[in-house]
Write a protein that holds these residues in place. Structure first.
Motif, mmCIF file in Angstrom:
data_model
loop_
_atom_site.group_PDB
_atom_site.id
_atom_site.type_symbol
_atom_site.label_atom_id
_atom_site.label_comp_id
_atom_site.label_asym_id
_atom_site.label_seq_id
_atom_site.Cartn_x
_atom_site.Cartn_y
_atom_site.Cartn_z
ATOM 1 N N PRO A 14 4.105 -64.808 36.613
ATOM 2 C CA PRO A 14 4.097 -64.539 38.067
ATOM 3 C C PRO A 14 5.188 -63.554 38.474
ATOM 4 O O PRO A 14 4.948 -62.661 39.301
ATOM 5 C CB PRO A 14 4.334 -65.922 38.677
ATOM 6 C CG PRO A 14 3.917 -66.889 37.635
ATOM 7 C CD PRO A 14 4.228 -66.239 36.330
ATOM 8 N N GLY A 15 6.378 -63.689 37.916
ATOM 9 C CA GLY A 15 7.460 -62.782 38.266
ATOM 10 C C GLY A 15 7.169 -61.355 37.856
ATOM 11 O O GLY A 15 7.470 -60.404 38.590
ATOM 12 N N PHE A 16 6.552 -61.176 36.673
ATOM 13 C CA PHE A 16 6.211 -59.837 36.213
ATOM 14 C C PHE A 16 5.182 -59.200 37.133
ATOM 15 O O PHE A 16 5.284 -58.010 37.490
ATOM 16 C CB PHE A 16 5.683 -59.898 34.785
ATOM 17 C CG PHE A 16 5.251 -58.567 34.236
ATOM 18 C CD1 PHE A 16 3.902 -58.282 34.057
ATOM 19 C CD2 PHE A 16 6.176 -57.585 33.916
ATOM 20 C CE1 PHE A 16 3.495 -57.048 33.553
ATOM 21 C CE2 PHE A 16 5.782 -56.349 33.417
ATOM 22 C CZ PHE A 16 4.440 -56.080 33.239
ATOM 23 N N ALA A 17 4.173 -59.982 37.557
ATOM 24 C CA ALA A 17 3.148 -59.450 38.464
ATOM 25 C C ALA A 17 3.762 -59.076 39.809
ATOM 26 O O ALA A 17 3.373 -58.069 40.422
ATOM 27 C CB ALA A 17 2.035 -60.475 38.645
ATOM 28 N N HIS A 30 -3.951 -58.268 43.182
ATOM 29 C CA HIS A 30 -4.687 -57.114 42.667
ATOM 30 C C HIS A 30 -4.147 -56.707 41.299
ATOM 31 O O HIS A 30 -4.912 -56.310 40.407
ATOM 32 C CB HIS A 30 -4.562 -55.943 43.644
ATOM 33 C CG HIS A 30 -5.391 -54.757 43.257
ATOM 34 N ND1 HIS A 30 -6.751 -54.703 43.448
ATOM 35 C CD2 HIS A 30 -5.043 -53.580 42.658
ATOM 36 C CE1 HIS A 30 -7.216 -53.547 43.000
ATOM 37 N NE2 HIS A 30 -6.196 -52.841 42.514
ATOM 38 N N ILE A 31 -2.853 -56.835 41.100
ATOM 39 C CA ILE A 31 -2.252 -56.541 39.803
ATOM 40 C C ILE A 31 -2.828 -57.475 38.743
ATOM 41 O O ILE A 31 -3.177 -57.044 37.631
ATOM 42 C CB ILE A 31 -0.713 -56.688 39.871
ATOM 43 C CG1 ILE A 31 -0.113 -55.610 40.788
ATOM 44 C CG2 ILE A 31 -0.092 -56.617 38.487
ATOM 45 C CD1 ILE A 31 -0.282 -54.194 40.281
ATOM 46 N N LEU A 32 -2.940 -58.752 39.069
ATOM 47 C CA LEU A 32 -3.489 -59.713 38.111
ATOM 48 C C LEU A 32 -4.940 -59.364 37.778
ATOM 49 O O LEU A 32 -5.376 -59.537 36.626
ATOM 50 C CB LEU A 32 -3.399 -61.137 38.686
ATOM 51 C CG LEU A 32 -1.971 -61.686 38.860
ATOM 52 C CD1 LEU A 32 -2.012 -63.014 39.608
ATOM 53 C CD2 LEU A 32 -1.302 -61.870 37.498
ATOM 54 N N TRP A 33 -5.694 -58.889 38.770
ATOM 55 C CA TRP A 33 -7.074 -58.464 38.497
ATOM 56 C C TRP A 33 -7.093 -57.242 37.584
ATOM 57 O O TRP A 33 -7.848 -57.195 36.610
ATOM 58 C CB TRP A 33 -7.785 -58.150 39.811
ATOM 59 C CG TRP A 33 -9.143 -57.555 39.589
ATOM 60 C CD1 TRP A 33 -10.285 -58.203 39.231
ATOM 61 C CD2 TRP A 33 -9.485 -56.165 39.684
ATOM 62 N NE1 TRP A 33 -11.328 -57.327 39.096
ATOM 63 C CE2 TRP A 33 -10.868 -56.063 39.368
ATOM 64 C CE3 TRP A 33 -8.789 -55.010 40.016
ATOM 65 C CZ2 TRP A 33 -11.539 -54.846 39.371
ATOM 66 C CZ3 TRP A 33 -9.462 -53.801 40.022
ATOM 67 C CH2 TRP A 33 -10.826 -53.729 39.699
ATOM 68 N N ARG A 62 -5.823 -57.243 25.724
ATOM 69 C CA ARG A 62 -6.111 -56.248 26.760
ATOM 70 C C ARG A 62 -4.879 -55.990 27.620
ATOM 71 O O ARG A 62 -4.550 -54.846 27.923
ATOM 72 C CB ARG A 62 -7.271 -56.727 27.629
ATOM 73 C CG ARG A 62 -7.574 -55.777 28.775
ATOM 74 C CD ARG A 62 -8.679 -56.290 29.676
ATOM 75 N NE ARG A 62 -8.864 -55.410 30.823
ATOM 76 C CZ ARG A 62 -9.719 -55.623 31.803
ATOM 77 N NH1 ARG A 62 -10.510 -56.693 31.762
ATOM 78 N NH2 ARG A 62 -9.819 -54.791 32.815
ATOM 79 N N LEU A 63 -4.210 -57.062 28.018
ATOM 80 C CA LEU A 63 -3.023 -56.898 28.858
ATOM 81 C C LEU A 63 -1.953 -56.115 28.118
ATOM 82 O O LEU A 63 -1.284 -55.247 28.705
ATOM 83 C CB LEU A 63 -2.510 -58.284 29.265
ATOM 84 C CG LEU A 63 -1.539 -58.378 30.437
ATOM 85 C CD1 LEU A 63 -1.534 -59.791 31.026
ATOM 86 C CD2 LEU A 63 -0.116 -58.026 30.022
ATOM 87 N N ALA A 64 -1.802 -56.394 26.820
ATOM 88 C CA ALA A 64 -0.792 -55.679 26.038
ATOM 89 C C ALA A 64 -1.092 -54.181 25.998
ATOM 90 O O ALA A 64 -0.178 -53.345 26.099
ATOM 91 C CB ALA A 64 -0.726 -56.261 24.629
ATOM 92 N N ASN A 187 0.111 -66.848 48.174
ATOM 93 C CA ASN A 187 -0.357 -65.732 49.018
ATOM 94 C C ASN A 187 -0.467 -64.439 48.211
ATOM 95 O O ASN A 187 0.179 -63.424 48.509
ATOM 96 C CB ASN A 187 0.589 -65.517 50.201
ATOM 97 C CG ASN A 187 0.454 -66.626 51.240
ATOM 98 O OD1 ASN A 187 -0.661 -66.958 51.661
ATOM 99 N ND2 ASN A 187 1.571 -67.204 51.643
ATOM 100 N N PRO A 188 -1.307 -64.432 47.173
ATOM 101 C CA PRO A 188 -1.336 -63.279 46.256
ATOM 102 C C PRO A 188 -1.901 -62.005 46.869
ATOM 103 O O PRO A 188 -1.720 -60.932 46.298
ATOM 104 C CB PRO A 188 -2.233 -63.776 45.119
ATOM 105 C CG PRO A 188 -3.102 -64.817 45.748
ATOM 106 C CD PRO A 188 -2.267 -65.479 46.781
ATOM 107 N N GLY A 189 -2.577 -62.107 48.012
ATOM 108 C CA GLY A 189 -3.160 -60.900 48.611
ATOM 109 C C GLY A 189 -2.189 -60.100 49.439
ATOM 110 O O GLY A 189 -2.538 -59.004 49.910
ATOM 111 N N LEU A 190 -0.979 -60.592 49.651
ATOM 112 C CA LEU A 190 -0.005 -59.875 50.479
ATOM 113 C C LEU A 190 0.682 -58.796 49.673
ATOM 114 O O LEU A 190 1.058 -59.011 48.525
ATOM 115 C CB LEU A 190 1.033 -60.848 51.029
ATOM 116 C CG LEU A 190 0.550 -61.869 52.061
ATOM 117 C CD1 LEU A 190 1.682 -62.828 52.407
ATOM 118 C CD2 LEU A 190 0.051 -61.170 53.311
ATOM 119 N N GLU A 191 0.866 -57.642 50.293
ATOM 120 C CA GLU A 191 1.623 -56.579 49.643
ATOM 121 C C GLU A 191 2.804 -56.200 50.513
ATOM 122 O O GLU A 191 2.869 -56.557 51.694
ATOM 123 C CB GLU A 191 0.737 -55.349 49.406
ATOM 124 C CG GLU A 191 0.237 -54.676 50.681
ATOM 125 C CD GLU A 191 -0.556 -53.421 50.379
ATOM 126 O OE1 GLU A 191 -1.786 -53.480 50.494
ATOM 127 O OE2 GLU A 191 0.081 -52.414 50.020
#
Length: 634
Positions: A14-17, A30-33, A62-64, A187-191
């Protein structure tokens, strides 16, 4: 993905995202997507909390590739690499699993995993001063999701557990409902929010109004300083995750710690005098909140990280530190003294079928070390009804009955594998009578049992066995005390003694040959050893450094007592038989009875409670003993 960040050491997913989203000016959802951790719909921003524990190999590869790093580095963003060291992570992933099957994160994380919030250190979140961390902040550390992380040793502060702005749990990812509301990021949609900003709703019932308080900035109230003893405890806990510590040793240490912390909370405030006032208040608040939730608690209740079970540590860092410090002091005791302390807690212990124990007893049977398991089970086992005084089985009847026992020869161990003094673990295997508790350090009883075990291994009479074990000539060991009239059930009780002795002999015979100790060789190898002046001075200096005062005992008596305790640990012998009490080190005719001040002090030190000022020396004595054992044979 262009302009990717490099994951920081011990950074959580979570911190990296959050940091990567801040750099790219995109919502973390969106980053996680984009990283392939969500479904195929671009509108989806809800990453399941299971990603905190594990990323399957396909998504990991894939993430790597996307962020330009190795799959192993991606795995380090999750708790999965800690599974071999930290039992709650293994339980959360359903490990061990059949070969070829991937770990499967549980929907509800077990106690000691903070799945709905994260503790934090403001100084770590502020970054290390580098350009990239000045812009995007420092890491939300992975270990902050473990309930055993209560302090930042580097910055000497307790970790925060709630936002100073909205007073909701920091990093909160639980928004209500069951069971799909536990997310990877709140609240993952907040930027536009800084990675260190609180993402919780400012007020309950007003979604969309975000707190936004910066957790990397000093709060209005100064943070509590971290006491040295708790800094040392956190350092030792952190060391269990280092490569220098064998995974199986770390796993066992945490399992033991989980069991004892549950006992501490279940019997609270029995041990409250071992912590400070503010620490006690934090534990009291935790247990009061659990009691308040208890009437309405059901299996369908929303997941929480402080539950209603005694297996949950307090959410606050100060409360968690208090419980862990008490448990750690218990576990630093030798098995015999630990059993005595737990025995004192037994009357206050709730019944084992109380549902608030959670998985405590399952953990005890499955993950704790054999030695700790035996101590806990023996100390807290259900007590039968007391017998009437007429059937009491006194010490004056036990010793003669033991000396009269004859047992069959046992193979699998040799006479040199028997120490002078019966160890606590062996004692509990032999003596299980709750109606007639026997002093764990009863010299006559342990000597008698040791003689019988030597006779079980070799054809000797009692006097020959005593000489083989090195008991000094002229002792009254084999002179039975005045015998009381035998109770009516004496024949039955003698049979019980015989069965107990068989049980212990069978236990020793089952020990692998490679694990047997040659105590006779150790006694001969160290027959003239005593603690040197420089080593003694180092122990005294450590005592003074911790307690801020000199030891109350006279220096010469303390020197002899510490020397005797170290020799006793190495040779499995009684402290009163140590070389420092015999010529040529001691004067001829020196008394070796318990009335001798130095011997009395030695016996007192090994029975001292965890809060004794001398308790700081016990781990150091064990280190000295280990160093002696590591020396090559002459």
């Amino acid at each position: 993905m262009a302009r990717c960040l490099v994951p920081l050491p011990d950074e959580s997913l979570p911190g990296f995202a959050l940091r990567l989203g801040h750099r790219l000016h995109l919502p973390p959802g969106h980053i996680l997507w984009r990283l392939g951790l969500l479904g195929s719909q671009t509108t989806s921003t809800l990453a399941p909390s299971g990603r905190l524990f594990f990323i399957d190999p396909v998504k990991r590869e894939r993430l790597a590739r996307i962020i330009g790093t190795a799959p192993q580095t991606v795995d380090q963003l999750t708790l999965h690499p800690l599974a071999s060291r930290f039992p709650p992570v293994a339980h959360a992933l359903g490990l061990p699993r059949p070969a070829g099957e991937l770990p499967k994160p549980r929907q509800i994380a077990p106690p000691w995993i903070l799945s709905s919030f994260s503790r934090y250190c403001p100084h770590c979140l502020a970054g290390d001063g580098s350009a990239v961390q000045q812009r995007h902040g420092g890491p939300w550390r992975r270990r902050w999701r473990l309930a055993t992380s209560f302090a930042c040793v580097r910055h000497r502060v307790f970790l925060g557990h709630e936002c100073p702005g909205c007073h909701r749990p920091s990093g909160l990812t639980l928004s209500g409902g069951w069971p799909g509301s536990l997310l990877l990021i709140g609240n993952p949609g907040l930027e536009g929010l800084h990675p260190a900003a609180c993402r919780s709703d400012a007020k309950v019932g007003r979604p969309g109004v975000i707190c936004g308080h910066r957790l990397d900035q000093p709060a209005n109230a100064p943070m509590r300083p971290l006491p040295q003893n708790l800094a040392d405890l956190q350092s030792r806990i952190d060391h269990l995750f280092d490569e220098e510590t064998a995974p199986e040793d770390a796993f066992a240490a945490f399992a033991d710690l989980q069991t004892i912390t549950a006992l501490v909370l279940a019997t609270w405030p029995a041990m409250a005098d071992m912590v400070t006032t503010d620490q006690k208040a934090a534990v009291d608040e935790h247990l009061a909140a659990q009691e308040k939730r208890l009437p309405g608690f059901t299996a369908q209740s929303a997941p929480r990280d402080d539950g209603v079970f005694w297996t949950y540590l307090p959410r606050s860092s100060i409360g968690a530190a208090a419980v862990l410090s008490v448990a750690d002091r218990f576990l630093s005791l030798p098995d015999g003294e630990l059993g005595q302390e737990l025995g004192r807690l037994a009357p206050r212990c709730p019944e084992r079928d109380n549902k608030r124990w959670g998985a405590t007893w399952k953990l005890l049977d499955k993950d704790t070390t054999l030695a700790r398991r035996a101590v806990v089970q023996q100390s807290l086992r259900k007590r039968p009804r007391p017998r009437t005084p007429s059937t009491a089985w006194s010490r004056r009847q036990i010793i003669p009955s033991l000396l009269a026992l004859k047992i069959e020869r046992r193979h699998g161990f040799a006479p040199e594998n028997i120490p002078q003094e019966l160890p606590d673990q062996w004692f509990r295997i032999f003596w299980t009578d709750a109606d007639c508790p026997f002093p764990p350090h009863s010299r006559r009883f342990r000597r008698t049992a040791a003689i019988l075990l030597v006779q079980a291994a070799e054809d000797m009479n009692a006097q020959q066995a005593a000489e083989y074990l090195g008991f000094p000539p002229g002792t009254d060991l084999l002179t039975a005390p005045a015998q009381q009239p035998a109770p009516a059930d004496s024949g039955e009780r003698t049979d019980e003694l015989r069965e107990s002795l068989y049980r212990l002999a069978d236990h020793l015979a089952a020990i692998p040959a490679a694990d047997h100790v040659d105590y006779r060789r150790r006694r001969r190898q160290h027959e003239s050893w005593h603690l040197g002046d420089n080593a003694f001075a180092g122990l005294v200096n450590r005592f003074v450094a911790v307690n801020k005062r000199k030891p109350a005992a006279p220096a010469d008596q303390l020197h002899e007592a510490l020397s005797a305790l170290i020799w006793s640990q190495v040779t499995g012998s009684e402290p009163c038989l140590a070389p420092c009490f015999r010529p040529p080190i001691a004067a001829p005719g020196r008394s070796t009875t318990r009335a001798d001040p130095a011997i009395h002090l030695a016996n007192r030190l090994r029975r001292d409670k965890p809060r004794s000022p001398y308790s700081v020396l016990l781990p150091l004595l064990a280190d000295h003993a280990a160093d002696l054992l590591a020396q090559p044979n002459p």
